[in-house]
Write a protein that holds these residues in place. Structure first.
Motif, PDB file in Angstrom:
ATOM      1  N   TYR A 206       0.829  -1.202   0.000  1.00 45.20           N
ATOM      2  CA  TYR A 206       0.000   0.000   0.000  1.00 45.20           C
ATOM      3  C   TYR A 206       0.867   1.258   0.000  1.00 45.20           C
ATOM      4  CZ  TYR A 206      -3.532   3.390   1.403  1.00 45.20           C
ATOM      5  OH  TYR A 206      -4.357   4.476   1.447  1.00 45.20           O
ATOM      6  N   LEU A 207       1.901   1.260   0.850  1.00 47.83           N
ATOM      7  CA  LEU A 207       2.788   2.419   0.890  1.00 47.83           C
ATOM      8  C   LEU A 207       3.533   2.586  -0.434  1.00 47.83           C
ATOM      9  CD1 LEU A 207       4.279   2.091   4.492  1.00 47.83           C
ATOM     10  CD2 LEU A 207       2.685   3.841   3.673  1.00 47.83           C
ATOM     11  N   ASP A 208       3.902   1.469  -1.030  1.00 48.13           N
ATOM     12  CA  ASP A 208       4.603   1.536  -2.305  1.00 48.13           C
ATOM     13  C   ASP A 208       3.727   2.183  -3.373  1.00 48.13           C
ATOM     14  OD1 ASP A 208       6.993   0.634  -3.954  1.00 48.13           O
ATOM     15  OD2 ASP A 208       5.351  -0.345  -5.049  1.00 48.13           O
ATOM     16  N   ALA A 209       2.425   1.882  -3.319  1.00 53.43           N
ATOM     17  CA  ALA A 209       1.516   2.422  -4.330  1.00 53.43           C
ATOM     18  C   ALA A 209       1.145   3.874  -4.060  1.00 53.43           C
ATOM     19  CB  ALA A 209       0.252   1.566  -4.400  1.00 53.43           C
ATOM     20  N   THR A 210       1.088   4.276  -2.781  1.00 54.75           N
ATOM     21  CA  THR A 210       0.606   5.624  -2.461  1.00 54.75           C
ATOM     22  C   THR A 210       1.721   6.625  -2.180  1.00 54.75           C
ATOM     23  OG1 THR A 210       0.373   4.962  -0.135  1.00 54.75           O
ATOM     24  CG2 THR A 210      -1.573   4.743  -1.536  1.00 54.75           C
ATOM     25  N   ARG A 212       5.295   6.098  -2.569  1.00 59.43           N
ATOM     26  CA  ARG A 212       6.521   6.072  -3.366  1.00 59.43           C
ATOM     27  C   ARG A 212       6.584   7.183  -4.426  1.00 59.43           C
ATOM     28  NH1 ARG A 212      10.615   2.565  -4.836  1.00 59.43           N
ATOM     29  NH2 ARG A 212       9.813   0.931  -3.453  1.00 59.43           N
ATOM     30  N   PRO A 213       5.500   7.418  -5.196  1.00 60.32           N
ATOM     31  CA  PRO A 213       5.610   8.475  -6.224  1.00 60.32           C
ATOM     32  C   PRO A 213       5.994   9.832  -5.646  1.00 60.32           C
ATOM     33  CG  PRO A 213       3.675   7.127  -6.615  1.00 60.32           C
ATOM     34  CD  PRO A 213       4.206   6.725  -5.278  1.00 60.32           C
ATOM     35  N   LEU A 214       5.363  10.211  -4.507  1.00 57.94           N
ATOM     36  CA  LEU A 214       5.693  11.504  -3.908  1.00 57.94           C
ATOM     37  C   LEU A 214       7.097  11.507  -3.314  1.00 57.94           C
ATOM     38  CD1 LEU A 214       2.335  12.478  -2.167  1.00 57.94           C
ATOM     39  CD2 LEU A 214       3.368  13.547  -4.183  1.00 57.94           C
ATOM     40  N   LEU A 215       7.507  10.386  -2.721  1.00 58.83           N
ATOM     41  CA  LEU A 215       8.856  10.309  -2.160  1.00 58.83           C
ATOM     42  C   LEU A 215       9.912  10.414  -3.261  1.00 58.83           C
ATOM     43  CD1 LEU A 215       8.368   7.498   0.537  1.00 58.83           C
ATOM     44  CD2 LEU A 215       8.636   9.959   0.924  1.00 58.83           C
ATOM     45  N   GLU A 216       9.665   9.771  -4.385  1.00 60.08           N
ATOM     46  CA  GLU A 216      10.606   9.867  -5.500  1.00 60.08           C
ATOM     47  C   GLU A 216      10.671  11.295  -6.049  1.00 60.08           C
ATOM     48  OE1 GLU A 216       9.213   6.945  -8.223  1.00 60.08           O
ATOM     49  OE2 GLU A 216      10.284   5.281  -7.246  1.00 60.08           O
ATOM     50  N   LEU A 217       9.493  11.963  -6.047  1.00 60.47           N
ATOM     51  CA  LEU A 217       9.473  13.349  -6.512  1.00 60.47           C
ATOM     52  C   LEU A 217      10.261  14.245  -5.566  1.00 60.47           C
ATOM     53  CD1 LEU A 217       8.390  15.497  -8.484  1.00 60.47           C
ATOM     54  CD2 LEU A 217       6.339  15.640  -7.037  1.00 60.47           C
ATOM     55  N   ILE A 218      10.087  14.039  -4.271  1.00 59.44           N
ATOM     56  CA  ILE A 218      10.823  14.831  -3.281  1.00 59.44           C
ATOM     57  C   ILE A 218      12.315  14.547  -3.382  1.00 59.44           C
ATOM     58  CG2 ILE A 218      11.170  15.162  -0.801  1.00 59.44           C
ATOM     59  CD1 ILE A 218       8.189  14.586  -0.431  1.00 59.44           C
ATOM     60  N   ALA A 219      12.672  13.269  -3.655  1.00 58.84           N
ATOM     61  CA  ALA A 219      14.083  12.896  -3.736  1.00 58.84           C
ATOM     62  C   ALA A 219      14.806  13.568  -4.898  1.00 58.84           C
ATOM     63  CB  ALA A 219      14.210  11.380  -3.857  1.00 58.84           C
ATOM     64  N   THR A 220      14.077  14.008  -5.910  1.00 61.00           N
ATOM     65  CA  THR A 220      14.726  14.679  -7.046  1.00 61.00           C
ATOM     66  C   THR A 220      15.250  16.053  -6.673  1.00 61.00           C
ATOM     67  OG1 THR A 220      12.623  15.636  -7.822  1.00 61.00           O
ATOM     68  CG2 THR A 220      13.227  13.445  -8.648  1.00 61.00           C
ATOM     69  N   GLY A 221      14.709  16.620  -5.590  1.00 55.84           N
ATOM     70  CA  GLY A 221      15.129  17.946  -5.160  1.00 55.84           C
ATOM     71  C   GLY A 221      14.459  19.068  -5.904  1.00 55.84           C
ATOM     72  N   ALA A 222      13.569  18.763  -6.828  1.00 57.08           N
ATOM     73  CA  ALA A 222      12.872  19.808  -7.594  1.00 57.08           C
ATOM     74  C   ALA A 222      11.848  20.500  -6.702  1.00 57.08           C
ATOM     75  CB  ALA A 222      12.179  19.181  -8.801  1.00 57.08           C
ATOM     76  N   PRO A 223      11.642  21.773  -6.916  1.00 51.76           N
ATOM     77  CA  PRO A 223      10.625  22.484  -6.125  1.00 51.76           C
ATOM     78  C   PRO A 223       9.239  21.865  -6.343  1.00 51.76           C
ATOM     79  CG  PRO A 223      12.042  24.028  -7.300  1.00 51.76           C
ATOM     80  CD  PRO A 223      12.355  22.669  -7.850  1.00 51.76           C
ATOM     81  N   LEU A 224       8.449  21.829  -5.289  1.00 46.48           N
ATOM     82  CA  LEU A 224       7.112  21.249  -5.374  1.00 46.48           C
ATOM     83  C   LEU A 224       6.085  22.324  -5.669  1.00 46.48           C
ATOM     84  CD1 LEU A 224       7.147  18.798  -2.317  1.00 46.48           C
ATOM     85  CD2 LEU A 224       7.680  18.283  -4.710  1.00 46.48           C
ATOM     86  N   ALA A 225       5.187  22.000  -6.550  1.00 44.85           N
ATOM     87  CA  ALA A 225       4.079  22.914  -6.841  1.00 44.85           C
ATOM     88  C   ALA A 225       3.083  22.878  -5.690  1.00 44.85           C
ATOM     89  CB  ALA A 225       3.405  22.499  -8.147  1.00 44.85           C
ATOM     90  N   ASP A 226       2.198  23.870  -5.649  1.00 47.46           N
ATOM     91  CA  ASP A 226       1.194  23.929  -4.576  1.00 47.46           C
ATOM     92  C   ASP A 226       0.333  22.673  -4.549  1.00 47.46           C
ATOM     93  OD1 ASP A 226       2.159  26.397  -3.879  1.00 47.46           O
ATOM     94  OD2 ASP A 226       0.614  27.528  -4.975  1.00 47.46           O
ATOM     95  N   ALA A 227      -0.059  22.173  -5.722  1.00 47.26           N
ATOM     96  CA  ALA A 227      -0.890  20.973  -5.778  1.00 47.26           C
ATOM     97  C   ALA A 227      -0.135  19.774  -5.214  1.00 47.26           C
ATOM     98  CB  ALA A 227      -1.329  20.700  -7.220  1.00 47.26           C
ATOM     99  N   GLN A 228       1.178  19.714  -5.512  1.00 45.30           N
ATOM    100  CA  GLN A 228       1.980  18.601  -4.997  1.00 45.30           C
ATOM    101  C   GLN A 228       2.159  18.706  -3.489  1.00 45.30           C
ATOM    102  OE1 GLN A 228       5.352  19.302  -7.527  1.00 45.30           O
ATOM    103  NE2 GLN A 228       4.716  17.743  -9.045  1.00 45.30           N
TER     104      GLN A 228
END
Length: 347
Positions: A206-210, A212-228
């Motif tokens: 469940y954690l992998d599906a929910t 992981r995508p956000l954790l991978e996005l945060i790991a890139t170091g790119a700024p997060l949009a308000d929606a994110q």
């Protein structure tokens, strides 16, 4: 010696249907010679009552639960033996007959099982009382009281064998029951470990599906949009609720809560039921669970701002759940679901 509901009757087969076939055969072996010897009696009623007592003794030693056999029941069973002998011998004027032999042999057969059921002393007292009855009968019929009492000397053997067998059999039964308990405990632990492993695997999936995508996005170091950022906040609140109030997931409130939080509603889920389980059927009846899910979903979908509190109160308060919505303009609306599923609007 009792182990989780098991007693020596399990080893002796006294809890299986086949014991009744053996018991019927035993009763037939008592009554056939007793009835066949009816011409030996001066009056038939007392011997018939004696036969009924012996039959009751045989049934009691099979059906009465407990290990060892309850003392009161064992005393009554043993005491019935000399009484049955006295009733049979009362109307038997001579020692030449089947009834005399059957009356004490049948009783001794029951006494052996009383010994096997953990009462080793009482049957010997019963045998001594039977010897006194036979001595009385010998005197009454003009025989030697000693000779009449010695008719029971051969019954000592079965009782001795019963005592020796009881030590061996009960010791073996104790080991069998202990091993059975150990196996049951091991199976229970294995099942619990397997269930825990399955639950961990489910949660990881469940954690992998929910998450992981956000954790991978945060790991890139790119700024997060308000929606994110909002997605991160909603996911964090959702995961916290799954740990703190798992019953809400079982009530199918995850999606309504997610939709409300995306709209900016602050949702707080509180589970004060005090149950260490997340199976809703262990807490609510089906109709009550459906009412809570329906009302909570309606309140969450109607809320556009403010706060929504959904609480499962402690048991015994007459309320299964309460839902409170405080809107941004200060207005509030409270809905309660009673233990019987009735819905009450409190404000």
């Amino acid at each position: 010696m009792t182990a989780r509901g098991y007693d020596i009757r399990d080893v002796l087969g006294m809890k299986r249907w086949g014991v009744w076939l053996v018991l019927v055969g035993y009763l037939v072996a008592i009554w056939v010679p007793l009835v066949a010897s009816r011409h030996e009696f001066t009056w038939l009623v007392p011997p018939l009552i004696g036969g009924l007592l012996i039959s009751a003794m045989a049934i009691a030693v099979v059906v009465i639960p407990g290990d060892p056999m309850p003392l009161c029941a064992a005393c009554m069973t043993v005491a019935a033996g000399p009484l049955a002998n006295a009733l049979v011998l009362l109307e038997t004027p001579t020692s030449k007959g089947n009834a005399v032999t059957v009356s004490h042999s049948a009783v001794i057969g029951v006494y052996v099982f009383v010994i096997l059921r953990g009462r080793r002393v009482l049957p010997w007292c019963g045998l001594a009382a039977m010897a006194c009855v036979y001595a009385w009968w010998g005197t009454r019929t003009g025989q030697s009281p000693t000779g009449a009492a010695l008719m029971l000397v051969f019954e000592i053997g079965p009782l001795v064998i019963g005592v020796l067998l009881s030590f061996t059999l009960r010791s073996t039964a104790r080991e069998v029951f202990s091993l059975r308990e150990q196996i049951t405990d091991d199976l229970g632990k294995a099942a619990a470990e397997s269930a825990a492993a399955d639950e961990r695997a489910h949660q990881v999936h469940y954690l992998d599906a929910t998450a992981r995508p956000l954790l991978e996005l945060i790991a890139t170091g790119a700024p997060l949009a308000d929606a994110q950022r909002l997605d991160c906040e909603v996911l964090e609140a959702h995961l916290r609720d799954r740990m703190r109030a798992p019953l809400m997931t079982e009530l199918h409130l995850d999606e309504p809560v997610y939709r409300a939080r995306v709209r900016g509603v602050d949702v707080v889920l509180i589970d004060d039921s005090g149950r260490d389980r997340d199976d809703v059927s262990d807490v609510f009846a089906v109709s009550v669970a459906e009412a809570i899910s329906q009302i909570a979903t309606e309140v969450l979908d109607d809320a556009d701002d403010g706060e929504v509190f959904i609480r499962i109160p402690p048991p015994g308060r007459g309320v299964a759940a309460s839902i409170l919505h405080r809107s941004g303009d200060g207005a509030s609306r409270r809905v309660e679901v009673a233990d019987d599923g009735q819905v009450r609007v409190a404000g």
